[in-house]
Design a protein around this motif. Structure first.
Motif, short mmCIF file in Angstrom:
data_model
loop_
_atom_site.label_atom_id
_atom_site.label_comp_id
_atom_site.label_asym_id
_atom_site.label_seq_id
_atom_site.Cartn_x
_atom_site.Cartn_y
_atom_site.Cartn_z
N LYS A 58 51.19 11.28 24.66
CA LYS A 58 49.87 11.83 25.01
C LYS A 58 49.92 12.52 26.38
O LYS A 58 49.33 13.59 26.57
N ASP A 60 53.32 4.67 11.58
CA ASP A 60 52.06 4.89 10.86
C ASP A 60 52.31 5.59 9.53
O ASP A 60 51.58 5.36 8.56
N ALA A 93 47.73 15.14 15.46
CA ALA A 93 47.73 13.70 15.70
C ALA A 93 49.09 13.21 16.19
O ALA A 93 49.18 12.33 17.05
N GLU A 135 53.64 1.19 22.13
CA GLU A 135 52.57 1.55 23.05
C GLU A 135 53.06 2.51 24.13
O GLU A 135 52.34 3.44 24.53
N GLU A 137 49.19 9.85 18.54
CA GLU A 137 48.37 8.97 17.72
C GLU A 137 49.04 8.57 16.41
O GLU A 137 48.49 7.76 15.66
N ARG A 138 50.21 9.13 16.11
CA ARG A 138 50.86 8.88 14.83
C ARG A 138 52.37 8.84 15.02
O ARG A 138 52.97 9.82 15.45
N ASP A 194 49.77 14.35 19.85
CA ASP A 194 48.91 13.67 20.82
C ASP A 194 49.19 12.18 20.89
O ASP A 194 48.42 11.42 21.50
N MET A 206 53.52 6.07 22.64
CA MET A 206 52.25 6.75 22.40
C MET A 206 51.63 7.24 23.70
O MET A 206 51.11 8.36 23.79
#
Length: 402
Positions: A47, A170, A115, A40, A120-121, A118, A43
């Motif tokens: 971002k 991911d 992705a 977390e 997300e992956r 940013d 990520m």
């Protein structure tokens, strides 16, 4: 190269510090020491960096990166480490990202890079297998191409091991054998696989530092779209050499070395030994001075290797292997010195820095927690990324070709 200080770099350093002071939330600063932050945090940090235009600090501008010089990259790493920010996803920043930029199709870049940048992956690497670690070309995980009316796909079967952070990832970028009839290096391909695909099983491996960052990963009839092949079929070995040749400077873990040295200096000036401080002991002061000199030497070698890599100079391969050997050995010596400096408290077992402590507070806990974890973790530093024995073989082989 010129190692003299560049006055212009101080302005860049202040720019980074200002960003850290003004743009980063307090809960993403001063975090516990670790080689990789929880999912977390990574990520959120990614971002935030991407929104500021710093999502790819190690990539050239034409690939969506910052276009920073080597010296600027090192300053960014140094300041972020000192501020205690989360880590970035090193697999994509230092390894997969350059591969995609160099070999992926426009469609593949459009699918994965936005992705990833940013936040997300997250990615993991599937290279090593049981019996195919240092001898990576002996890998046996198979990928068989199947023509189908609903889209061509590969069926993957096999096992990967030491898959760092597969339980957080991911996607995985992996090497698979697509042809068994040719020389073993020629039959390897580079494949991207969604970790949510049916047939993938991840089992934890608890490492010597008592943390869960390693895994063994099994693939049983995993169906992967053929469009996830990077480059041509059979080009995996060439792509892997490109990947490895572009990560020499990062294997030194210079930000962690500097962090270890800052903490060792704090111990030396804080901890008591007899009637004075630990640093007042001649033997320890001499050890500290030698480690400091080695840190400075590694810092200069990192800059040299990184500059050679940016120019695609073959000399980076030899010097990169030298850097890997010397830097990982230094990581081990510094963390050993930390444990020794703490005396009895250095010999205790502690919870991982991101886990709750199972014992009530005790003297030196804030200083000692995580030290033993790092010392144990760095036992493997001379193995992962190519063992010291392999690196010395590369040095002996390549130095006569320059």
């Amino acid at each position: 190269m010129d190692f003299r200080a560049d006055p212009g770099l101080e302005a860049f350093r202040e720019t980074v510090r200002q960003f850290l002071r003004e743009k980063v939330p307090a809960d993403l600063l001063g975090l516990p020491r670790c080689t990789r932050s929880p999912r977390e945090q990574i990520m959120r940090w990614q971002k935030l960096l991407n929104a500021h235009g710093w999502g790819a600090p190690y990539w050239p501008r034409e690939h969506g990166g910052t276009g920073w010089s080597v010296a600027q990259m090192l300053i960014f790493d140094d300041e972020c480490t000192a501020a205690g920010t989360p880590t970035q996803d090193g697999f994509v920043q230092k390894m997969l990202g350059p591969v995609l930029n160099a070999f992926a199709t426009p469609e593949q870049k459009a699918e994965h890079l936005p992705a990833t940048l940013d936040g997300e992956r997250l990615w993991c690497q599937g290279f090593s297998e049981p019996g195919a670690g240092s001898d990576l070309a002996s890998l046996r995980t198979r990928a068989v191409l199947v023509k189908s009316s609903d889209g061509d796909h590969y069926v993957v079967n096999g096992q990967k091991i030491w898959t760092s952070y597969a339980h957080h990832a991911d996607w995985i970028f992996m090497l698979v054998r697509t042809d068994t009839s040719v020389k073993k290096q020629a039959g390897i391909s580079f494949l991207l696989v969604d970790m949510k695909t049916p047939g993938i099983t991840v089992r934890p491996i608890r490492s010597i530092d008592d943390a869960h960052h390693l895994n063994e990963t099994f693939f049983e009839n995993v169906r992967v779209p053929a469009k996830n092949l990077i480059g041509a079929e059979g080009a995996g070995w060439s792509i892997t050499k490109f990947l490895l040749n572009n990560e020499h400077a990062t294997t030194a873990d210079l930000p962690d070395i500097k962090r270890y040295m800052r903490e060792l200096n704090r111990m030396a000036t804080t901890l008591r030994a007899g009637e004075g401080r630990l640093i007042d002991q001649p033997a320890f002061a001499l050890k500290l001075a030698r480690l400091t000199a080695e840190q400075e030497a590694i810092g200069m070698l990192v800059q040299r290797v990184a500059n050679l890599e940016m120019r695609h100079d073959p000399a980076s391969h030899v010097l990169g292997s030298m850097l890997k050997v010397r830097a990982t050995e230094l990581q081990q010596r510094i963390t050993e010195a930390q444990v020794e400096a703490l005396g009895d408290y250095g010999a205790l077992a502690y919870a991982h820095p991101h886990e709750a402590s199972p014992v009530p507070p005790y003297p030196l806990q804030d200083m000692a927690r995580g030290v033993a974890n790092d010392m144990f973790l760095r036992r493997a530093a001379t193995i992962y990324g190519g063992t010291s024995e392999v690196q010395r073989g590369i040095i002996a082989k390549l130095q006569f070709q320059l």
